[in-house]
Design an enzyme around this catalytic site. Sequence first.
Site, mmCIF file in Angstrom:
data_model
loop_
_atom_site.group_PDB
_atom_site.id
_atom_site.type_symbol
_atom_site.label_atom_id
_atom_site.label_comp_id
_atom_site.label_asym_id
_atom_site.label_seq_id
_atom_site.Cartn_x
_atom_site.Cartn_y
_atom_site.Cartn_z
ATOM 1 C CB VAL A 12 -0.963 0.006 1.202
ATOM 2 C CG1 VAL A 12 -1.761 1.314 1.245
ATOM 3 C CG2 VAL A 12 -1.910 -1.183 1.133
ATOM 4 C CE LYS A 200 -10.796 -5.250 6.059
ATOM 5 N NZ LYS A 200 -10.780 -6.038 4.806
#
Length: 412
Positions: A12, A200
């Site tokens: 990322v 999440k």
Amino acid sequence: MISVALMGHGVVGSGVAEILYTHKQKLFAAIGEEIDLKHILDLREFPDSPFADRFTKDFNVIADDIEVRVVVETMGGLHPAYEFVKECLSRGKSVVTSNKELVAAYGAELLSIASQQSANFLFEASVGGGIPIIRPINQCLVANNVSEIAGILNGTTNFILTKMFYEGMGFDEALKLAQELGYAERNPEADVEGHDACRKICILASLAFGKHIYPDAVHTEGITKITAADVAYAESWGGVIKLIGSVKKLGRDCIDIIVAPMFVPSHSQLSSIDDVFNGIMVRGDCTGDVVFYGKGAGKLPTASAVVADVVDCIKHLKTRKYLSWADSDNSSVLPYEQSVRAMYVRGVADDAAAAYDEAKAVFGEIHRLSRENAPQGELAFITEPMEFRCFEKRLAEVKSLKAESVIRIGDL
């Protein structure tokens, strides 16, 4: 010119650097200033990078640089990411992160520090990768009372279940393929045991309902026990099996939150989300159901969300974006034993017909399922909705049936 620092140059992080380099003009047009990636923190060497001269192995180079206004954290894990992010925020630097483990564990504390220092702590990429979800819940749906969020929050498990459903693969075979294609890590525990999805759904629950929900308070199950037989019964029932992270508001100070495999009916918008894609359904009192869909991971999709947060931070250097939730002791989380759902049961018995009669006598109304080439003595059925503790007690009373699989029915 606005100086930015990057901590972590992995998948990322390198994507963030790439976008800042290749989309320089696009970003300049958006904010009216040039973004200067001044420092990159990593222990490795990257001599071929266009930013080769920006690398450092010393965190203090970033912390002590008063010109750095925004810091991007893409290191992953809790330590030293937590310590580094906390220090940056304490010095008034805004921080952007894609680290869901960090936000799920320390979100309330870090948001509080950001508020005290008039800085921003943004984490759009921590849930859903490149799928916009944090900002829509916090801004676009702000006029709604959100009653429920449910979704497919992990692309690896969704890929595995898709292969099991459409190609008849077993779990082990599908996992091996996911690893070969780079969708699953060599150690896939965080994905297949549900821990990634748990982090999440905790972030989304904290945001939607205003109190930090810690992962250790959430009952979490993975997909390792799902078999081809369960997949076949789900199809005959009229749906598919998905790993679902779900949170539902039950009262002013009570939420029902869980991560577990569920039967998802074919009419649900989540049932057709396959392969490595994610889908998140938000149920609001004004909008009804809104579904966010897209790739939940990957270098550039996730980096795109990170850079969008960087732009947001730059636009709000002198003002703070309102994004926060209160700390909590998890007392608002309903014990999973009290959660009410219909249940699927698959088991074996010496006499399936007699076991069915016994199950019906114990559970009351049940719906028997069938599948092709089922072995003799196999029995599968769906119960009526009831508390999970009541379900477990009744299942234990069906003495003639040896239960091999128990899966929740998703009301989605």
